[in-house]
Design a protein around this motif. Sequence first.
Motif, PDB file in Angstrom:
ATOM      1  N   PRO A  65     -48.656  73.719   1.197  1.00 16.26           N
ATOM      2  CA  PRO A  65     -48.419  72.572   0.309  1.00 16.26           C
ATOM      3  C   PRO A  65     -47.823  71.355   1.017  1.00 16.26           C
ATOM      4  O   PRO A  65     -48.212  70.226   0.721  1.00 16.26           O
ATOM      5  N   THR A  66     -46.943  71.577   1.968  1.00 11.89           N
ATOM      6  CA  THR A  66     -46.358  70.453   2.709  1.00 11.89           C
ATOM      7  C   THR A  66     -47.431  69.714   3.499  1.00 11.89           C
ATOM      8  O   THR A  66     -47.448  68.483   3.546  1.00 11.89           O
ATOM      9  N   HIS A  67     -48.346  70.465   4.101  1.00 10.91           N
ATOM     10  CA  HIS A  67     -49.444  69.858   4.863  1.00 10.91           C
ATOM     11  C   HIS A  67     -50.369  69.074   3.916  1.00 10.91           C
ATOM     12  O   HIS A  67     -50.814  67.970   4.248  1.00 10.91           O
ATOM     13  N   LEU A  68     -50.654  69.633   2.753  1.00 14.00           N
ATOM     14  CA  LEU A  68     -51.495  68.943   1.776  1.00 14.00           C
ATOM     15  C   LEU A  68     -50.862  67.617   1.373  1.00 14.00           C
ATOM     16  O   LEU A  68     -51.527  66.576   1.349  1.00 14.00           O
ATOM     17  N   LEU A  69     -49.574  67.628   1.091  1.00 14.56           N
ATOM     18  CA  LEU A  69     -48.884  66.394   0.699  1.00 14.56           C
ATOM     19  C   LEU A  69     -48.889  65.373   1.831  1.00 14.56           C
ATOM     20  O   LEU A  69     -49.050  64.177   1.587  1.00 14.56           O
ATOM     21  N   ARG A  70     -48.756  65.834   3.077  1.00  9.64           N
ATOM     22  CA  ARG A  70     -48.838  64.909   4.226  1.00  9.64           C
ATOM     23  C   ARG A  70     -50.224  64.293   4.340  1.00  9.64           C
ATOM     24  O   ARG A  70     -50.375  63.108   4.653  1.00  9.64           O
ATOM     25  N   GLU A  71     -51.255  65.100   4.108  1.00  7.06           N
ATOM     26  CA  GLU A  71     -52.631  64.583   4.154  1.00  7.06           C
ATOM     27  C   GLU A  71     -52.843  63.514   3.078  1.00  7.06           C
ATOM     28  O   GLU A  71     -53.473  62.489   3.320  1.00  7.06           O
ATOM     29  N   ILE A  72     -52.330  63.765   1.890  1.00  7.65           N
ATOM     30  CA  ILE A  72     -52.454  62.790   0.798  1.00  7.65           C
ATOM     31  C   ILE A  72     -51.718  61.508   1.159  1.00  7.65           C
ATOM     32  O   ILE A  72     -52.251  60.407   0.998  1.00  7.65           O
ATOM     33  N   GLN A  73     -50.516  61.643   1.674  1.00  9.25           N
ATOM     34  CA  GLN A  73     -49.742  60.467   2.082  1.00  9.25           C
ATOM     35  C   GLN A  73     -50.495  59.687   3.161  1.00  9.25           C
ATOM     36  O   GLN A  73     -50.520  58.460   3.142  1.00  9.25           O
ATOM     37  N   GLY A  74     -51.137  60.404   4.080  1.00 11.36           N
ATOM     38  CA  GLY A  74     -51.902  59.754   5.139  1.00 11.36           C
ATOM     39  C   GLY A  74     -53.082  58.955   4.605  1.00 11.36           C
ATOM     40  O   GLY A  74     -53.432  57.908   5.135  1.00 11.36           O
ATOM     41  N   LEU A  75     -53.691  59.444   3.537  1.00  8.07           N
ATOM     42  CA  LEU A  75     -54.815  58.717   2.938  1.00  8.07           C
ATOM     43  C   LEU A  75     -54.382  57.406   2.295  1.00  8.07           C
ATOM     44  O   LEU A  75     -55.110  56.428   2.313  1.00  8.07           O
ATOM     45  N   PHE A  76     -53.196  57.416   1.707  1.00 13.31           N
ATOM     46  CA  PHE A  76     -52.748  56.248   0.961  1.00 13.31           C
ATOM     47  C   PHE A  76     -51.731  55.405   1.707  1.00 13.31           C
ATOM     48  O   PHE A  76     -51.404  54.308   1.274  1.00 13.31           O
ATOM     49  N   GLY A  77     -51.229  55.894   2.840  1.00 17.29           N
ATOM     50  CA  GLY A  77     -50.238  55.141   3.594  1.00 17.29           C
ATOM     51  C   GLY A  77     -48.995  54.920   2.769  1.00 17.29           C
ATOM     52  O   GLY A  77     -48.606  55.739   1.955  1.00 17.29           O
ATOM     53  N   SER A  78     -48.390  53.769   2.946  1.00 16.37           N
ATOM     54  CA  SER A  78     -47.147  53.484   2.231  1.00 16.37           C
ATOM     55  C   SER A  78     -47.386  52.714   0.940  1.00 16.37           C
ATOM     56  O   SER A  78     -46.458  52.253   0.315  1.00 16.37           O
ATOM     57  N   ILE A  79     -48.657  52.544   0.573  1.00 14.52           N
ATOM     58  CA  ILE A  79     -48.965  51.805  -0.655  1.00 14.52           C
ATOM     59  C   ILE A  79     -48.610  52.671  -1.856  1.00 14.52           C
ATOM     60  O   ILE A  79     -49.160  53.751  -2.031  1.00 14.52           O
TER      61      ILE A  79
END
Length: 117
Positions: free
Chosen positions: A93-107
Motif C-alpha cells: 500500500p505504501t508503494h501504491l500511494l507513492r505511485e499515485i503521488q508521483g502521477l499527480f506531483g504536488s498538485i
Amino acid sequence: MVLCNQGFHASFFTEALQAFQAARYYAPDLLISEVSMPVLSGIELAIKVQKQCPNCKVLLLSGQPDTPDTTDLLTSSRANGHAFDVLPKPIHPTHLLREIQGLFGSIPLSEPKFIGI
C-alpha cells in the motif's frame, strides 16, 4: 480500501464494463486496473476511459507483467499513442500511494476520484 483510508473517494468494480460506465459518469482522476481480465483487458479499459476522460491518469497492475499477452497489448497501445506503465503485484500500500503521488506531483486534487478494478 487503502485509498479510502487516505481520504480519497474511490469506487471499486469487479467487471471492466461496469468500471467504464462509471467512468463516463464520474470522470475519474485515476483508473487503477488489473491488466488481465475477461471481456475487456485493463489496457483496453484504460484506452476507453482516457477517450472519455482525457485527463484521467492510469495505473495498471499485473501478477505477470512480462507475459507475451501483456507485452503485446502494451506494445500495441504504445504504437497508438497510449503509454501505460504496469506495476507488478503484489504491491505494498505504501508503494501504491507513492505511485499515485508521483502521477499527480504536488498538485492538490479537489475531491480526487478514483476508479479501481
